[in-house]
Design an enzyme around this catalytic site. Structure first.
Site, PDB file in Angstrom:
ATOM      1  N   HIS A 147      11.347   0.602  11.997  1.00  0.00           N
ATOM      2  CA  HIS A 147      10.235   1.139  11.676  1.00  0.00           C
ATOM      3  C   HIS A 147       9.158   0.861  12.673  1.00  0.00           C
ATOM      4  CE1 HIS A 147      10.868   3.336   7.971  1.00  0.00           C
ATOM      5  NE2 HIS A 147      11.236   2.137   7.001  1.00  0.00           N
ATOM      6  N   MET A 192      12.447  -3.301  -7.283  1.00  0.00           N
ATOM      7  CA  MET A 192      12.739  -2.198  -8.096  1.00  0.00           C
ATOM      8  C   MET A 192      14.366  -1.666  -7.952  1.00  0.00           C
ATOM      9  SD  MET A 192       8.953  -0.278  -8.572  1.00  0.00           S
ATOM     10  CE  MET A 192       8.573   0.019  -6.640  1.00  0.00           C
ATOM     11  N   GLY A 223      12.875  -4.172  -1.033  1.00  0.00           N
ATOM     12  CA  GLY A 223      13.549  -4.899  -0.047  1.00  0.00           C
ATOM     13  C   GLY A 223      12.841  -5.511   1.183  1.00  0.00           C
ATOM     14  N   GLY A 224      12.016  -4.642   1.742  1.00  0.00           N
ATOM     15  CA  GLY A 224      11.323  -4.881   3.015  1.00  0.00           C
ATOM     16  C   GLY A 224      10.082  -3.950   3.008  1.00  0.00           C
ATOM     17  N   HIS A 257      16.502  -2.611   9.770  1.00  0.00           N
ATOM     18  CA  HIS A 257      15.719  -1.173   9.115  1.00  0.00           C
ATOM     19  C   HIS A 257      14.250  -1.508   9.171  1.00  0.00           C
ATOM     20  CE1 HIS A 257      15.153   1.923   6.377  1.00  0.00           C
ATOM     21  NE2 HIS A 257      14.025   1.276   5.910  1.00  0.00           N
ATOM     22  N   GLU A 258      13.605  -2.734   8.843  1.00  0.00           N
ATOM     23  CA  GLU A 258      12.283  -2.804   9.147  1.00  0.00           C
ATOM     24  C   GLU A 258      11.664  -2.690  10.590  1.00  0.00           C
ATOM     25  OE1 GLU A 258      10.928  -1.818   6.320  1.00  0.00           O
ATOM     26  OE2 GLU A 258      12.417  -2.431   5.147  1.00  0.00           O
ATOM     27  N   CYS A 317       0.886  -1.431   0.100  1.00  0.00           N
ATOM     28  CA  CYS A 317      -0.112  -0.038  -0.118  1.00  0.00           C
ATOM     29  C   CYS A 317       0.858   1.338  -0.047  1.00  0.00           C
ATOM     30  CB  CYS A 317      -0.937   0.004   1.092  1.00  0.00           C
ATOM     31  SG  CYS A 317      -2.336  -1.194   0.881  1.00  0.00           S
ATOM     32  N   GLN A 318       1.894   1.308   0.751  1.00  0.00           N
ATOM     33  CA  GLN A 318       2.762   2.431   0.593  1.00  0.00           C
ATOM     34  C   GLN A 318       3.104   2.954  -0.681  1.00  0.00           C
ATOM     35  OE1 GLN A 318       6.531   2.292   2.903  1.00  0.00           O
ATOM     36  NE2 GLN A 318       6.254   4.487   3.195  1.00  0.00           N
ATOM     37  N   TYR A 339      16.233   8.770   2.354  1.00  0.00           N
ATOM     38  CA  TYR A 339      17.325   7.910   3.347  1.00  0.00           C
ATOM     39  C   TYR A 339      18.459   8.385   3.604  1.00  0.00           C
ATOM     40  CZ  TYR A 339      13.677   4.311   1.701  1.00  0.00           C
ATOM     41  OH  TYR A 339      12.646   3.489   1.600  1.00  0.00           O
ATOM     42  N   GLU A 366       7.606  -2.435   5.958  1.00  0.00           N
ATOM     43  CA  GLU A 366       7.201  -2.475   7.694  1.00  0.00           C
ATOM     44  C   GLU A 366       5.889  -2.589   8.158  1.00  0.00           C
ATOM     45  OE1 GLU A 366       8.119   0.032   5.709  1.00  0.00           O
ATOM     46  OE2 GLU A 366       7.605   1.779   6.515  1.00  0.00           O
ATOM     47  N   GLU A 419      12.050   7.845   7.103  1.00  0.00           N
ATOM     48  CA  GLU A 419      13.358   6.915   6.444  1.00  0.00           C
ATOM     49  C   GLU A 419      14.698   7.299   6.972  1.00  0.00           C
ATOM     50  OE1 GLU A 419      12.582   4.121   5.344  1.00  0.00           O
ATOM     51  OE2 GLU A 419      10.743   3.962   4.345  1.00  0.00           O
ATOM     52  N   ASP A 455       5.509   7.624  -6.053  1.00  0.00           N
ATOM     53  CA  ASP A 455       6.444   6.280  -6.436  1.00  0.00           C
ATOM     54  C   ASP A 455       7.544   6.885  -7.734  1.00  0.00           C
ATOM     55  OD1 ASP A 455       5.107   4.208  -5.173  1.00  0.00           O
ATOM     56  OD2 ASP A 455       3.403   4.046  -6.738  1.00  0.00           O
TER      57      ASP A 455
HETATM   58  N1  BES Z   1       9.004   1.511   3.654  1.00  0.00           N
HETATM   59  C1  BES Z   1       9.951   1.240   3.065  1.00  0.00           C
HETATM   60  C2  BES Z   1       9.506   0.921   1.454  1.00  0.00           C
HETATM   61  C3  BES Z   1       8.799   1.779   0.761  1.00  0.00           C
HETATM   62  C4  BES Z   1       8.924   3.135   0.892  1.00  0.00           C
HETATM   63  C5  BES Z   1       7.661   1.091  -0.096  1.00  0.00           C
HETATM   64  C6  BES Z   1       8.073   3.831   0.129  1.00  0.00           C
HETATM   65  C7  BES Z   1       6.880   1.951  -0.749  1.00  0.00           C
HETATM   66  C8  BES Z   1       7.078   3.301  -0.575  1.00  0.00           C
HETATM   67  C9  BES Z   1      10.855   0.202   3.596  1.00  0.00           C
HETATM   68  O1  BES Z   1      11.034   0.248   4.957  1.00  0.00           O
HETATM   69  C10 BES Z   1      12.316   0.424   2.898  1.00  0.00           C
HETATM   70  O2  BES Z   1      13.002   1.568   3.322  1.00  0.00           O
HETATM   71  N2  BES Z   1      12.947  -0.588   2.331  1.00  0.00           N
HETATM   72  C11 BES Z   1      14.259  -0.616   1.975  1.00  0.00           C
HETATM   73  C12 BES Z   1      15.130  -1.254   2.986  1.00  0.00           C
HETATM   74  C13 BES Z   1      16.797  -0.557   2.653  1.00  0.00           C
HETATM   75  C14 BES Z   1      16.692   0.936   3.249  1.00  0.00           C
HETATM   76  C15 BES Z   1      17.488  -1.325   3.963  1.00  0.00           C
HETATM   77  C16 BES Z   1      14.272  -1.336   0.525  1.00  0.00           C
HETATM   78  O3  BES Z   1      13.099  -1.787   0.032  1.00  0.00           O
HETATM   79  O4  BES Z   1      15.337  -1.560   0.060  1.00  0.00           O
HETATM   80 ZN    ZN Z   2      12.273   2.166   5.362  1.00  0.00          ZN
END
Ligand code: BES
Ligand code: ZN
Length: 610
Positions: free
Chosen positions: A296, A561, A265-266, A292-293, A132-133, A380, A268, A315, A372
């Site tokens: 969050h 991605m 990658g993940g 990381h997750e 959803c994010q 980050y 939360e 982030e 997006d």
């Molecule tokens: N919340 C994010 C993923 C996200 C952000 C999804 C914005 C949709 C929109 C998640 O916590 C994240 O930052 N994942 C990173 C992990 C990395 C920074 C360690 C990822 O997906 O690579």
């Molecule tokens: Zn994150």
């Protein structure tokens, strides 16, 4: 304070609770839903309210049981379609009503990926997951899809009885579906108020294994053991995080390993972090994503950015906590090594977007911008760099953690903007206002490109990566014989990643060099996704034709991605690979995640027929 990514106005009313009834239909790839929102008026004489929707078929709206008028407004490309509900009676400030919307999702809902059995590990059962994010919740629930509103939720989900449903909540039992003996109902409760983007659902042939007192790993049975091994440090990380940030309030912390097309990658999702299977390196070396997750759970899920413009609050602080956890698990030198890696990543991102591109501002303007499309490492790593710089300016890690913990405590269960953060920073460090006043806030927050100052980094672990990468970038053809397997044997996989990342910041190596690198380091055979990704990019940038097949394979066999988009972009920029990349994209698109399909399509300049 407007949210440019939503049609809903939390000034008029706010949703406090959501009751969801989902019927998941794999045959027609739709969810039939009833969403009952408990809405509290924020003003007198409230007659209408607006919810976000996108590609939803709305069948009926009732307010406190009374059927009422509704209308869908004009559709907007990424914001969707506002649903205007006329209340059957006026609300006064503070008054609650239950707004019940009956609806159906679209098979192309951008929050969902429906996988046919062939695309799963077990190949027998279909699979469904949500993401959803940032702004996709509106494609599965008509709601105030803005992180400025927080709600609790209960849900009941009917699925084929051979499948398991999980949500971002505590499981609350399951029972046969009384309406259909081939189905089962799963119930969930999320008693902590969360923003809509944290609502999540997965349905599949899932199995689990307990790996800690509050942690199960979930995945198709083919990956459960691998996942249990890979993520064995979870409880240790949770304990460190609690020590740093305060009590973990969510009860359970489960992990779900998704199919390879999971776009991040993940994610939360509360009580149930979603992760990509590309973390399964076999040696726990990619566990920073778990740290990381986990982080969050405090920054993001307790203290939430009020709009996506303030995404760095989520982030940046999370990366800060993630690296503090890594620092405790491994060493302070390791924390500095990761921090410097982040600075390089920021350089890389800013080079990709362009140093004057306004989306490289820490606080970008998202009016008319799809979050997006604006997504990058900037929030980050510029966010982290600011916090790391402040840590050094204000008295070191322990002093600064005092602030971060107090900030979390102060704003838990709330949504905040950068000014809330900054005001609190000035209050917390009231004896250091002169130091704070020296920070060039405007350059950090509202200016594109690299930050105005670079923090200081311990170089112990980085030096070996720097000197080896320089040996390669300075080598002439006659020097190539001097490289050998032993060059990298003493380096950790994190250092291999950094070595390749440094080369990616330079001009492309001659193809003779990458061929020699393969001879001596055999990177083609490496499974670790972070190493493989950078290696294949390096090869494509050096125009090594033999790497085209491998790069296309990685770009399509998984859909994270962070990997898939740069690989496709590099292939597109290599004239010998361009047509193949576009053809491969068009062939794979029907099986891709909808968001990935959209963004890769933009990257490859493929015009989409509406
Ligand atoms: N919340 C994010 C993923 C996200 C952000 C999804 C914005 C949709 C929109 C998640 O916590 C994240 O930052 N994942 C990173 C992990 C990395 C920074 C360690 C990822 O997906 O690579
Ligand atoms: Zn994150």
């Amino acid at each position: 304070m407007a949210d440019h990514s939503s049609f809903a106005s939390t000034e008029q009313c706010v949703t406090k609770h959501l009751h969801l009834i989902f019927h998941v239909d794999f045959n027609s790839q739709v969810i039939r839903g009833i969403a009952s929102l408990t809405v509290e008026s924020q003003q007198d004489h409230l007659r209408t309210l607006v919810l976000d929707t996108k590609d939803l078929k709305i069948q009926k709206v009732a307010v406190n049981g009374q059927t009422t008028k509704f209308a869908l407004g004009e559709s907007h490309s990424f914001k969707g379609t506002p649903l205007e509900i006329t209340l059957p009676f006026e609300l006064t400030r503070g008054q609650d009503v239950i707004v019940e919307v009956s609806y159906e999702t679209s098979p192309k809902a951008s929050a969902l990926q429906w996988l046919a059995p062939e695309l799963t590990a077990g190949k027998k059962h279909p699979y469904l997951f949500s993401q959803c994010q940032a702004t996709h919740c509106r494609t599965i629930v008509p709601c105030q899809d803005t992180p400025s509103a927080k709600l609790t939720y209960y849900a009941q989900v009917s699925v084929p009885k051979e499948l398991v449903a999980l949500m971002s909540a505590v499981q609350d039992g399951g029972a046969p579906d009384p309406a259909d003996s081939s189905r089962k109902i799963y119930r969930f409760r999320q008693n902590i108020p969360i923003p809509s983007y944290l609502i999540a659902l997965v349905v599949g042939a899932l199995e689990s294994r307990k790996i800690g007192p509050r942690t199960m790993v979930w995945s198709e049975k083919e990956h459960v053991d691998e996942a249990a091994y890979e993520f064995a440090e979870t409880e240790a990380m949770l304990k460190i995080a609690e020590d740093l940030a305060g009590h973990y309030v969510w009860g359970q912390y489960d992990l779900l390993v998704l199919p390879p097309s999971f776009p991040y990658g993940g994610m939360e999702n509360p009580c149930l972090t979603f992760v990509t299977p590309t973390l399964l390196a076999g040696d726990r070396s990619l566990s920073n994503v778990i740290a990381h997750e986990i982080s969050h759970s405090w920054t993001g899920n307790l203290v939430t950015n009020k709009t996506w413009e303030h995404f760095w609050l989520n982030e940046g602080h999370t990366v800060y906590l993630e690296r503090r956890i890594g620092g405790r698990l491994f060493s302070e030198q390791f924390r500095h090594f990761q921090a410097l890696g982040g600075w390089k990543e920021l350089q890389n991102s800013i080079a990709t977007f362009g140093a004057t591109n306004p989306v490289t501002n820490l606080i970008p303007d998202l009016k008319g911008v799809d979050p997006d499309s604006a997504y990058s490492s900037v929030p980050y790593e510029k966010g982290f760099a600011l916090l790391f710089y402040l840590e050094q300016l204000l008295g070191g890690p322990d002093v600064f953690m005092g602030f971060v913990k107090a900030y979390i405590h102060r704003f838990a269960y709330k949504s905040v903007v950068t000014d809330d953060w900054k005001t609190f920073l000035y209050t917390y460090f009231q004896d250091k206002v002169d130091v704070l006043d020296k920070v060039d806030w405007n350059a950090w927050m509202h200016t594109p490109g690299m930050p105005p100052v670079k923090p200081e980094y311990d170089m112990t672990m980085s030096n070996a990566c720097i000197s080896l990468s320089q040996r390669w970038s300075k080598a002439t053809e006659s020097d190539l014989g001097a490289f050998c397997a032993a060059d990298i044997e003493a380096l950790s996989s994190h250092q291999h990643i950094e070595f390749l990342a440094l080369l990616l910041l330079e001009e492309p190596l001659p193809v003779t060099h990458v061929k020699r690198m393969q001879e001596v380091y055999s990177f083609n055979g490496v499974k670790n996704s972070e190493i493989r990704f950078r290696w294949l990019r390096l090869c494509i940038r050096s125009k090594w034709e033999q790497a085209i097949t491998l790069a296309l394979k990685m770009a399509t066999e998984q859909g994270r991605m962070k990997f898939t988009r740069p690989l496709f972009r590099d292939l597109y920029n290599f004239e010998k690979a361009r047509d193949q990349a576009v053809a491969m994209y068009l062939e794979r698109r029907p099986f891709m995640h909808p968001v990935t399909a959209m963004l890769v399509g933009q990257d490859l300049k493929v015009v989409t027929a509406q």
